[in-house]
Design a protein around this motif. Structure first.
Motif, PDB file in Angstrom:
ATOM      1  N   ILE A 198       8.743  -6.020  84.896  1.00 32.55           N
ATOM      2  CA  ILE A 198       8.976  -5.917  86.333  1.00 32.55           C
ATOM      3  C   ILE A 198       9.153  -4.455  86.745  1.00 32.55           C
ATOM      4  CG2 ILE A 198      10.595  -6.518  88.187  1.00 32.55           C
ATOM      5  CD1 ILE A 198      11.151  -9.118  86.724  1.00 32.55           C
ATOM      6  N   ARG A 199       9.661  -3.619  85.814  1.00 35.38           N
ATOM      7  CA  ARG A 199       9.958  -2.220  86.136  1.00 35.38           C
ATOM      8  C   ARG A 199       8.956  -1.239  85.529  1.00 35.38           C
ATOM      9  NH1 ARG A 199      16.071  -2.545  84.229  1.00 35.38           N
ATOM     10  NH2 ARG A 199      15.274  -4.408  83.210  1.00 35.38           N
ATOM     11  N   LYS A 200       7.765  -1.722  85.213  1.00 36.19           N
ATOM     12  CA  LYS A 200       6.783  -0.838  84.590  1.00 36.19           C
ATOM     13  C   LYS A 200       6.362   0.295  85.533  1.00 36.19           C
ATOM     14  CE  LYS A 200       2.945  -3.992  85.731  1.00 36.19           C
ATOM     15  NZ  LYS A 200       1.866  -4.829  85.140  1.00 36.19           N
ATOM     16  N   ARG A 201       6.321   0.031  86.823  1.00 34.68           N
ATOM     17  CA  ARG A 201       5.956   1.080  87.795  1.00 34.68           C
ATOM     18  C   ARG A 201       7.025   2.171  87.801  1.00 34.68           C
ATOM     19  NH1 ARG A 201       2.733   1.830  92.237  1.00 34.68           N
ATOM     20  NH2 ARG A 201       3.604   3.138  93.891  1.00 34.68           N
ATOM     21  N   GLU A 202       8.297   1.735  87.765  1.00 37.02           N
ATOM     22  CA  GLU A 202       9.406   2.684  87.730  1.00 37.02           C
ATOM     23  C   GLU A 202       9.333   3.560  86.481  1.00 37.02           C
ATOM     24  OE1 GLU A 202      14.240   2.445  87.006  1.00 37.02           O
ATOM     25  OE2 GLU A 202      13.183   0.712  87.828  1.00 37.02           O
ATOM     26  N   ILE A 203       9.003   2.935  85.343  1.00 43.25           N
ATOM     27  CA  ILE A 203       8.902   3.673  84.085  1.00 43.25           C
ATOM     28  C   ILE A 203       7.751   4.668  84.144  1.00 43.25           C
ATOM     29  CG2 ILE A 203       8.432   3.454  81.609  1.00 43.25           C
ATOM     30  CD1 ILE A 203       9.772   0.710  81.721  1.00 43.25           C
ATOM     31  N   ILE A 205       6.454   6.162  86.768  1.00 46.24           N
ATOM     32  CA  ILE A 205       6.800   7.287  87.645  1.00 46.24           C
ATOM     33  C   ILE A 205       7.708   8.263  86.907  1.00 46.24           C
ATOM     34  CG2 ILE A 205       8.051   7.938  89.736  1.00 46.24           C
ATOM     35  CD1 ILE A 205       7.110   5.292  90.975  1.00 46.24           C
ATOM     36  N   MET A 206       8.719   7.738  86.201  1.00 50.76           N
ATOM     37  CA  MET A 206       9.628   8.597  85.439  1.00 50.76           C
ATOM     38  C   MET A 206       8.871   9.384  84.383  1.00 50.76           C
ATOM     39  SD  MET A 206      12.862   5.978  84.963  1.00 50.76           S
ATOM     40  CE  MET A 206      13.794   7.143  83.974  1.00 50.76           C
ATOM     41  N   LYS A 207       7.890   8.744  83.763  1.00 52.55           N
ATOM     42  CA  LYS A 207       7.114   9.405  82.725  1.00 52.55           C
ATOM     43  C   LYS A 207       6.267  10.528  83.320  1.00 52.55           C
ATOM     44  CE  LYS A 207       5.777   9.691  78.432  1.00 52.55           C
ATOM     45  NZ  LYS A 207       6.698  10.067  77.361  1.00 52.55           N
ATOM     46  N   TYR A 208       5.676  10.318  84.492  1.00 51.38           N
ATOM     47  CA  TYR A 208       4.820  11.311  85.123  1.00 51.38           C
ATOM     48  C   TYR A 208       5.597  12.543  85.586  1.00 51.38           C
ATOM     49  CZ  TYR A 208       0.549   8.497  85.160  1.00 51.38           C
ATOM     50  OH  TYR A 208      -0.563   7.799  84.791  1.00 51.38           O
ATOM     51  N   VAL A 209       6.866  12.358  85.955  1.00 48.62           N
ATOM     52  CA  VAL A 209       7.658  13.506  86.418  1.00 48.62           C
ATOM     53  C   VAL A 209       8.313  14.243  85.271  1.00 48.62           C
ATOM     54  CG1 VAL A 209       8.053  12.472  88.680  1.00 48.62           C
ATOM     55  CG2 VAL A 209       9.708  12.083  86.828  1.00 48.62           C
ATOM     56  N   GLY A 210       8.015  13.828  84.025  1.00 48.40           N
ATOM     57  CA  GLY A 210       8.467  14.609  82.880  1.00 48.40           C
ATOM     58  C   GLY A 210       9.629  14.020  82.089  1.00 48.40           C
ATOM     59  N   ALA A 211      10.044  12.799  82.374  1.00 49.47           N
ATOM     60  CA  ALA A 211      11.149  12.194  81.624  1.00 49.47           C
ATOM     61  C   ALA A 211      10.719  11.920  80.189  1.00 49.47           C
ATOM     62  CB  ALA A 211      11.584  10.893  82.295  1.00 49.47           C
ATOM     63  N   THR A 212      11.604  12.199  79.259  1.00 49.02           N
ATOM     64  CA  THR A 212      11.304  11.944  77.848  1.00 49.02           C
ATOM     65  C   THR A 212      11.423  10.450  77.554  1.00 49.02           C
ATOM     66  OG1 THR A 212      13.601  12.240  77.154  1.00 49.02           O
ATOM     67  CG2 THR A 212      12.209  14.214  77.202  1.00 49.02           C
ATOM     68  N   ASN A 213      10.877  10.057  76.414  1.00 50.30           N
ATOM     69  CA  ASN A 213      10.956   8.648  76.022  1.00 50.30           C
ATOM     70  C   ASN A 213      12.411   8.196  75.851  1.00 50.30           C
ATOM     71  OD1 ASN A 213       8.201   8.563  76.023  1.00 50.30           O
ATOM     72  ND2 ASN A 213       7.976   8.673  73.799  1.00 50.30           N
ATOM     73  N   ALA A 214      13.226   9.069  75.244  1.00 53.92           N
ATOM     74  CA  ALA A 214      14.638   8.732  75.033  1.00 53.92           C
ATOM     75  C   ALA A 214      15.359   8.552  76.361  1.00 53.92           C
ATOM     76  CB  ALA A 214      15.314   9.816  74.201  1.00 53.92           C
ATOM     77  N   PHE A 215      15.049   9.446  77.334  1.00 56.60           N
ATOM     78  CA  PHE A 215      15.687   9.385  78.647  1.00 56.60           C
ATOM     79  C   PHE A 215      15.362   8.067  79.342  1.00 56.60           C
ATOM     80  CE2 PHE A 215      16.241  10.299  83.151  1.00 56.60           C
ATOM     81  CZ  PHE A 215      17.398  11.060  83.165  1.00 56.60           C
ATOM     82  N   ARG A 296       8.158   0.059  74.781  1.00 58.83           N
ATOM     83  CA  ARG A 296       7.289   0.979  74.038  1.00 58.83           C
ATOM     84  C   ARG A 296       5.928   1.186  74.704  1.00 58.83           C
ATOM     85  NH1 ARG A 296       6.960  -1.073  67.994  1.00 58.83           N
ATOM     86  NH2 ARG A 296       6.596  -3.008  69.172  1.00 58.83           N
ATOM     87  N   LYS A 297       5.287   0.098  75.111  1.00 63.72           N
ATOM     88  CA  LYS A 297       3.932   0.254  75.638  1.00 63.72           C
ATOM     89  C   LYS A 297       3.922   0.917  77.023  1.00 63.72           C
ATOM     90  CE  LYS A 297       3.403  -4.320  77.804  1.00 63.72           C
ATOM     91  NZ  LYS A 297       2.554  -5.534  77.847  1.00 63.72           N
ATOM     92  N   TYR A 298       5.074   0.882  77.709  1.00 67.22           N
ATOM     93  CA  TYR A 298       5.108   1.452  79.070  1.00 67.22           C
ATOM     94  C   TYR A 298       5.429   2.947  79.067  1.00 67.22           C
ATOM     95  CZ  TYR A 298       5.205  -3.471  80.361  1.00 67.22           C
ATOM     96  OH  TYR A 298       4.908  -4.797  80.485  1.00 67.22           O
ATOM     97  N   VAL A 299       5.981   3.466  77.976  1.00 67.90           N
ATOM     98  CA  VAL A 299       6.288   4.893  77.923  1.00 67.90           C
ATOM     99  C   VAL A 299       5.090   5.693  77.421  1.00 67.90           C
ATOM    100  CG1 VAL A 299       8.761   4.517  77.584  1.00 67.90           C
ATOM    101  CG2 VAL A 299       7.264   4.735  75.599  1.00 67.90           C
ATOM    102  N   LYS A 300       4.037   5.000  77.015  1.00 71.04           N
ATOM    103  CA  LYS A 300       2.815   5.684  76.544  1.00 71.04           C
ATOM    104  C   LYS A 300       1.858   5.907  77.734  1.00 71.04           C
ATOM    105  CE  LYS A 300       3.102   3.545  71.973  1.00 71.04           C
ATOM    106  NZ  LYS A 300       2.447   2.644  70.992  1.00 71.04           N
ATOM    107  N   VAL A 301       2.199   6.845  78.517  1.00 67.44           N
ATOM    108  CA  VAL A 301       1.403   7.117  79.726  1.00 67.44           C
ATOM    109  C   VAL A 301       0.570   8.390  79.494  1.00 67.44           C
ATOM    110  CG1 VAL A 301       1.473   7.627  82.181  1.00 67.44           C
ATOM    111  CG2 VAL A 301       3.149   6.069  81.174  1.00 67.44           C
TER     112      VAL A 301
END
Length: 301
Positions: A198-203, A205-215, A296-301
């Motif tokens: 449900i929150r894949k879009r949120e993830i 966006i966070m990934k595109y703005v530079g958030a690390t996987n751990a964050f 895991r699969k959503y942080v691989k952007v």
């Protein structure tokens, strides 16, 4: 990681529970039911083992002595029996006591006893209990090698039934427990995946703005862990109430249980701390890991 960052990520995980409260509640319910199924299976197995152990303790081996044994020989035999590591109890049963008990049990056979006379026709004996019924055969063989033994009566058929029952119980309980754990892990993993999906879009966006996987993963970890802890606490309360109600029903009439040598069931008050810790630890670990793996699969952007 700075303390301020850790505090922020923890608060974010707590906030996520409320923000996505419908999915969090669904995950909580699934996890709680899974813990309850596993917990009651374990408690059932523990009580079955307690019942079998209680019956095991009632097994008795009777050692009949030769007529010509002396008091000194009887004393030496008793010492040897007490020194055997698999014998928990030794009681000498004299022929006079045995004869008196027979008369008390057969009050309608006075003519027979008048014919026999006052002297006991029965042999002296020892009544013993073994600690480990799996070593019954070797213990009986050890006893038979002693001098002055006329006959040894051991409940071998009874022992074989108990040993078979223990084996069957262990196999069935183990199979049920493994099946429940696997099914629970699959269901919980799917529930966590649905929640994260449900929150894949949120993830993203966070990934595109530079958030690390751990964050990205830590708030999900905190969310899953807290959900698991709450589910563990709820499962403990429900188990306590349900188990005590069931125990009251089963022990309301102890006549049958006493006849089988069973004194009762395990008291939940004596094990509730261990049960609660297992529930909370299992719930927190399974939910946290399942939630993080689902990202895991959503942080691989």
């Amino acid at each position: 990681m700075k303390l301020s960052s850790a505090s922020y990520l923890f608060k974010q995980g707590v906030r996520n529970i409320w923000t996505n409260r419908i999915m969090s509640f669904a995950s909580f319910c699934i996890l709680m039911v899974s813990l309850l199924m596993i917990g009651f299976t374990v408690l059932f197995t523990l009580n079955i083992n307690l019942f079998i152990g209680s019956v095991e303790n009632k097994n008795e081996v009777i050692i009949f002595l030769d007529d010509d044994v002396t008091d000194e020989m009887i004393e030496q035999m008793e010492i040897k029996l007490r020194n055997m590591d698999n014998i928990s109890e030794v009681v000498f049963y004299s022929k006079e006591e045995a004869f008196a008990d027979m008369k008390a049990d057969m009050k309608n056979a006075e003519e027979l006893f008048n014919y026999v006379g006052d002297e006991s026709p029965l042999p002296d004996s020892f009544k013993i209990r073994v600690k480990n019924i799996n070593r019954m055969t070797s213990t009986v063989s050890q006893i038979k090698s002693m001098t002055g033994i006329y006959e040894v009566k051991a409940p071998n058929d009874f022992v074989n039934i108990l040993r078979g029952l223990k084996s069957v119980t262990a196999v069935i309980s183990g199979a049920i427990l493994i099946a429940l754990v696997i099914v629970s892990l699959v269901i919980i993993s799917n529930a966590a995946r649905a929640s994260v999906d449900i929150r894949k879009r949120e993830i993203a966006i966070m990934k595109y703005v530079g958030a690390t996987n751990a964050f990205i993963k830590i708030p999900f970890f905190v969310e899953g862990m807290l959900t698991g802890i709450i589910a563990g606490v709820a499962a403990t309360v429900i188990t306590w109430i349900g188990y005590n109600k069931l125990a009251q029903v089963l022990t309301s009439d102890m006549t049958l249980w006493s006849a089988l040598g069973i004194t009762g069931v395990i008291q939940f008050s004596s094990i509730w701390i261990r049960v609660a810790l297992c529930y909370i630890a299992a719930g927190a670990m399974i939910s946290a890991i399942g939630t993080v793996l689902s990202t895991r699969k959503y942080v691989k952007v």
